[in-house]
Design an enzyme around this catalytic site. Structure first.
Site, PDB file in Angstrom:
ATOM      1  N   ASP A   9      32.385  37.666  42.236  1.00  0.00           N
ATOM      2  CA  ASP A   9      33.247  38.849  42.309  1.00  0.00           C
ATOM      3  C   ASP A   9      34.162  38.211  43.340  1.00  0.00           C
ATOM      4  OD1 ASP A   9      34.419  41.537  43.061  1.00  0.00           O
ATOM      5  OD2 ASP A   9      33.477  41.352  44.974  1.00  0.00           O
ATOM      6  N   ASP A  11      36.944  40.353  45.755  1.00  0.00           N
ATOM      7  CA  ASP A  11      37.351  41.273  46.834  1.00  0.00           C
ATOM      8  C   ASP A  11      36.155  41.585  47.577  1.00  0.00           C
ATOM      9  OD1 ASP A  11      39.920  42.106  44.996  1.00  0.00           O
ATOM     10  OD2 ASP A  11      40.231  41.221  46.871  1.00  0.00           O
ATOM     11  N   LYS A  85      53.225  46.037  45.078  1.00  0.00           N
ATOM     12  CA  LYS A  85      51.852  45.739  45.943  1.00  0.00           C
ATOM     13  C   LYS A  85      51.520  44.434  45.537  1.00  0.00           C
ATOM     14  CE  LYS A  85      47.358  45.613  46.069  1.00  0.00           C
ATOM     15  NZ  LYS A  85      46.090  44.959  45.265  1.00  0.00           N
ATOM     16  N   ASN A 128      46.185  37.720  41.831  1.00  0.00           N
ATOM     17  CA  ASN A 128      45.558  37.775  43.282  1.00  0.00           C
ATOM     18  C   ASN A 128      44.433  36.899  43.405  1.00  0.00           C
ATOM     19  OD1 ASN A 128      47.331  39.733  43.734  1.00  0.00           O
ATOM     20  ND2 ASN A 128      45.759  41.436  43.364  1.00  0.00           N
TER      21      ASN A 128
HETATM   22  C1  XBP Z   1      37.982  44.932  44.203  1.00  0.00           C
HETATM   23  C2  XBP Z   1      38.974  46.209  43.461  1.00  0.00           C
HETATM   24  C3  XBP Z   1      40.565  45.705  43.278  1.00  0.00           C
HETATM   25  C4  XBP Z   1      41.210  45.541  44.535  1.00  0.00           C
HETATM   26  C5  XBP Z   1      42.679  45.756  44.652  1.00  0.00           C
HETATM   27  O1  XBP Z   1      37.809  44.128  42.885  1.00  0.00           O
HETATM   28  O2  XBP Z   1      38.668  47.193  43.158  1.00  0.00           O
HETATM   29  O3  XBP Z   1      40.958  46.965  42.806  1.00  0.00           O
HETATM   30  O4  XBP Z   1      40.640  46.588  45.329  1.00  0.00           O
HETATM   31  O5  XBP Z   1      42.991  44.742  43.461  1.00  0.00           O
HETATM   32  P1  XBP Z   1      36.619  43.160  42.990  1.00  0.00           P
HETATM   33  P2  XBP Z   1      44.127  45.457  42.241  1.00  0.00           P
HETATM   34  O6  XBP Z   1      35.612  43.593  44.305  1.00  0.00           O
HETATM   35  O7  XBP Z   1      36.134  43.555  41.562  1.00  0.00           O
HETATM   36  O8  XBP Z   1      37.143  41.740  43.378  1.00  0.00           O
HETATM   37  O9  XBP Z   1      45.093  46.164  43.171  1.00  0.00           O
HETATM   38  O10 XBP Z   1      44.795  44.085  41.807  1.00  0.00           O
HETATM   39  O11 XBP Z   1      43.495  46.092  41.443  1.00  0.00           O
HETATM   40 MG    MG Z   2      33.997  43.349  45.255  1.00  0.00          MG
END
Ligand code: XBP
Ligand code: MG
Length: 251
Positions: A9, A11, A85, A128
């Site tokens: 993963d 984020d 964003k 990202n």
């Molecule tokens: C985390 C998310 C993403 C980010 C924001 O993703 O839910 O939506 O918060 O990124 P993960 P975007 O933990 O699966 O990596 O605005 O590009 O969605």
């Molecule tokens: Mg995550």
């Protein structure tokens, strides 16, 4: 089955991106578009219940704005906000604002040397992921990942298993030949939904999440000189996650 691939993963797992990355990027986009919205740390923690930036914006409008304050064409506005964003976020990442979490670089390098295949399975936007790998892991490191499954390529985002099933199909591997690395309740429901054994490293927003079925729940992946804390499960006496431990866990 023999461990063949690690699926990460992004984020909250590779880097702690939400509080000081995505959140200020959303707020910068609101300001640039003349909206009087502001997501403080506490509100953002509630909004993280919904994955996907566009989906999160729509959730905010439907569940946190009073009816008279709700904009007309939410889908178009969410798309417009999200485009701005994503630019703000990638600019922030390019400034080096989001370092990798403990143990991430070490484990990735160790996995490569051990011949394990690497993949990403994330809800975030592909741009990202590119920015974070390029600027936080290093130039050209996106090529370390054989598969980058990200964002809107699947109809349903986490906690649906779609993104992990997409990654397994692209890797042509069975779930038991892989290990997933996640940070959140939504994330582990997605990886376990795809049948992939999962290691969790929590962060400020996810320590209270439910991680039933995780192999282990840790404070982070640890470093030889900076042991991680074990919050759930057994690290077999080790103080950081390495390939040898992962191989023994996946037997
Ligand atoms: C985390 C998310 C993403 C980010 C924001 O993703 O839910 O939506 O918060 O990124 P993960 P975007 O933990 O699966 O990596 O605005 O590009 O969605
Ligand atoms: Mg995550």
């Amino acid at each position: 089955m023999t461990l063949k691939a690690l699926i990460f993963d992004v984020d909250g797992t590779l880097a702690d991106t939400e509080r000081d990355g995505h959140r200020p990027a959303f707020n910068a986009a609101f300001a640039e578009l003349g909206l009087d919205w502001f997501w403080d740390e506490a509100l953002y923690g509630k909004l993280l219940a919904v994955t996907g930036g566009k989906e999160r914006i729509k959730y905010y409008v439907s569940d946190f704005l009073s009816p008279e304050k709700r904009p007309q064409d939410v889908d178009q506005l969410a798309a417009d906000i999200h485009r701005v964003k994503t630019r703000c976020y990638t600019e922030l990442v390019a400034k080096g604002a989001l370092p990798l979490r403990p143990g991430v670089r070490r484990l990735l390098e160790e996995a490569r040397s051990a011949g394990l295949r690497l993949a990403v399975a994330t809800t975030t936007t592909p741009a990202n992921v590119t920015a974070l790998l390029e600027h936080s892991l290093g130039a050209g490191t996106e090529a370390w990942f054989e598969v980058i499954a990200a964002g809107d390529i699947v109809p349903a985002k986490k906690p649906a298993p779609d993104i992990y099933n997409w990654a397994l199909d692209a890797l042509k591997l069975a779930p038991e030949e892989c290990l997933a690395f996640e940070d959140s309740g939504n994330g582990i429901r997605a990886s376990l939904g795809a049948g992939i054994p999962t290691v969790v490293s929590v962060n400020g927003y996810t320590t209270e999440d439910e991680f039933k079925g995780a192999l282990v729940v840790l404070s982070d992946l640890g470093e030889p000189d900076a042991p991680c804390r074990v919050l759930q499960g057994d690290l077999q006496g080790k103080s950081y996650v390495d390939v040898e431990l992962l191989r023994s866990m996946s037997r």
